[in-house]
Design an enzyme around this catalytic site. Structure first.
Site, mmCIF file in Angstrom:
data_model
loop_
_atom_site.group_PDB
_atom_site.id
_atom_site.type_symbol
_atom_site.label_atom_id
_atom_site.label_comp_id
_atom_site.label_asym_id
_atom_site.label_seq_id
_atom_site.Cartn_x
_atom_site.Cartn_y
_atom_site.Cartn_z
ATOM 1 N N TYR A 195 -60.369 -64.897 -26.540
ATOM 2 C CA TYR A 195 -59.666 -63.738 -27.101
ATOM 3 C C TYR A 195 -60.272 -62.419 -26.598
ATOM 4 C CZ TYR A 195 -57.057 -61.082 -30.652
ATOM 5 O OH TYR A 195 -56.221 -60.199 -31.290
ATOM 6 N N HIS A 243 -62.927 -53.442 -33.224
ATOM 7 C CA HIS A 243 -62.660 -54.584 -34.099
ATOM 8 C C HIS A 243 -63.646 -55.702 -33.784
ATOM 9 C CE1 HIS A 243 -58.279 -53.715 -35.488
ATOM 10 N NE2 HIS A 243 -59.033 -52.627 -35.476
HETATM 11 C C1 PHB Z 1 -50.022 -54.801 -30.714
HETATM 12 O O1 PHB Z 1 -50.778 -54.097 -31.390
HETATM 13 O O2 PHB Z 1 -48.952 -54.368 -30.270
HETATM 14 C C2 PHB Z 1 -50.405 -56.212 -30.433
HETATM 15 C C3 PHB Z 1 -51.604 -56.690 -30.904
HETATM 16 C C4 PHB Z 1 -51.964 -58.003 -30.648
HETATM 17 C C5 PHB Z 1 -51.098 -58.816 -29.960
HETATM 18 C C6 PHB Z 1 -49.889 -58.339 -29.475
HETATM 19 C C7 PHB Z 1 -49.541 -57.018 -29.719
HETATM 20 O O3 PHB Z 1 -51.439 -60.124 -29.751
#
Ligand code: PHB
Ligand code: APR
Length: 433
Positions: free
Chosen positions: A384, A72
């Site tokens: 992030y 991503h």
């Molecule tokens: C998930 O895919 O479970 C997921 C993705 C991003 C997040 C938390 C959980 O911030």
């Protein structure tokens, strides 16, 4: 029985540490309270920072990841009826990889079996002894039989409810905690994802998140009040609420289907300091918890154990303890910044029941600033994808901004499997507004 490092807990922290030590020729034994099927079956998050992807590659555990991981390059925030796309790859040169923690655990356990890493399953009543002396040991029970493992060090990788943190005398431990006044109701469903990248939504009815596990499996969440029950949320109610919160642009691409997993998780921020007491070193959830909003839980466990393994390897190879002595300080420096990011992202995307009009305006101003400022987006992006780690003696790999000795992952090349999965999505849809 005797080993160099006794590792308590076979979650991501314990298993990545076991592989790191094994790869360096050190001896360790992992003690886990549950059985393999239970640990592997736990549904958790699925977003890997480059640091985690690079580690899986370095350890030779990335076959499944190369096959099934989804690269991503960006992430989206839905707010005020619009989608804001943050282009991670162009802002900081790296993106993220979506690959479920269940798959990560399977790869770690398969690798452990193949390499002969010793895991004791169903170890009951684990007790840590002699941590403040030179000869610590761990005892446990399996069925009716008692066991003892002598060691040089204990790695407490046994999660938030484990025995390790509570083995430290209360007066030597400082804890910090915030419990949020809501939870996340999450589902898994075998339907194609509604978007090729994650969508975090701030809506007046509450937060929602569209995530995925593969081209055919979606993971969705909605913010719920703490007193709500899973039974209050039949699938149709969930889908209706999710579509409202994600907004019409994303909802138009959403496929509904029966959920096969549905659960509610509370949100908490927690840090225990220090992460070392005598010969005990805490790593992962045993020392800190983040709300899932920043997708940092497993990645923080990974950076902890990379730093801890560096220190242990230096101890045995060079007979030096600088790495072990500075472990807690280095790990906590990264942990606190991840705590800050996770808390901040939670606070700008969720509805707080006690929010006054001023706090709501602050939330809108934060989101508007993020939308309008490349500097703000860059700051979001570097947090992030994961901040660099302090690894003395190592050169920084990729990040221009990283301090000396700080290492950022470089991983970029997992197969892009979701170029265009969502039927009806026009090119560029879901991108920057
Ligand atoms: C998930 O895919 O479970 C997921 C993705 C991003 C997040 C938390 C959980 O911030
Ligand atoms: N004795 C032995 N094992 C224990 C004990 C105990 N007393 N208490 C807990 N454990 C085991 C748990 O059964 C679990 O398998 O320790 C393991 C801890 O794993 P996690 O809770 O996953 O913690 P960690 O490895 O730090 O994971 C960090 O990954 O699983 C996610 O939510 C987690 O995001 C976090 C990240």
């Amino acid at each position: 029985m005797r080993t160099q490092v006794a590792i308590v807990g076979a979650g991501p922290a314990g298993m990545f540490l076991a592989h790191l030590l094994h790869a360096a020729g050190l001896d360790c034994v992992v003690l886990e309270r549950r059985d393999r099927a239970f640990v592997e079956g736990r549904v958790r998050a699925g977003v890997l920072e480059p640091i985690t992807v690079d580690l899986m590659r370095e350890l030779g555990l990335a076959e499944g990841l190369e096959r099934g991981g989804l690269a991503h390059d960006g992430v989206n925030i839905a707010t005020g009826g619009e989608l804001l796309r943050i282009d991670l790859a162009s802002l900081v040169g790296v993106g993220l990889t979506v690959y479920g923690q269940q798959e990560v655990m399977r790869d770690l356990f398969d690798g452990a079996v193949a390499r002969g890493i010793h895991i004791v399953w169903e170890a009951d009543d684990v007790v840590l002894e002699g941590l403040d002396g030179a000869e610590p040991f761990v005892t446990w029970r399996h069925g009716q039989t008692g066991h003892r493992l002598d060691c040089d060090f204990v790695a407490g990788c046994d999660g938030f409810h484990g025995v390790s943190r509570s083995s430290i005398p209360a007066q030597d431990l400082r804890t910090y905690e915030r419990v949020y006044p809501f939870g996340w109701l999450g589902i898994l469903a075998d339907v194609p994802p509604c978007n090729d990248e994650l969508v975090y939504a701030n809506h007046e009815r509450g937060f929602a998140l569209a995530s995925m596990r593969s081209e055919t499996r979606s993971r969705y969440y909605v913010q719920v009040a703490l007193d709500e029950q899973v039974d209050d949320w039949p699938d149709e109610r969930f889908w209706d609420e999710l579509c409202l919160r994600l907004g019409p642009q994303t909802a138009a691409k959403l496929t509904r289907g029966p959920s096969f997993e549905k659960s509610i998780a509370p949100l908490r921020s927690f840090v225990a300091e220090p992460m070392r007491w005598g010969r005990l070193f805490l790593a992962g959830d045993a020392a800190h918890i983040v709300p899932p909003t920043g997708a940092k839980g497993m990645n923080l466990a990974v950076s902890d154990v990379i730093m801890l393994a560096d220190g242990l390897i230096e101890h045995y190879r060079a007979n030096k303890d600088h790495g072990l002595e500075t472990y807690s300080k280095r790990a906590l420096a990264r942990v606190w910044k991840a705590e800050r990011f996770s808390w901040w992202l939670t606070s700008i995307t969720h509805r707080f029941p006690d929010a006054d009009p001023f706090s709501q305006q602050m939330q809108l101003a934060e989101l508007d600033y993020l939308r309008s400022s490349e500097a703000a987006q860059r700051s979001f992006a570097e947090n992030y994808v994961g901040l660099p780690m302090a690894r003395p003696g190592r050169r920084a790999k990729a990040s221009a901004a990283a301090p000396e000795g700080a290492v950022r992952g470089t991983s970029q090349s997992i197969g892009k499997k979701l170029e265009r999965t969502c039927a009806g999505a026009a090119p560029g849809e879901g991108k920057a507004t």
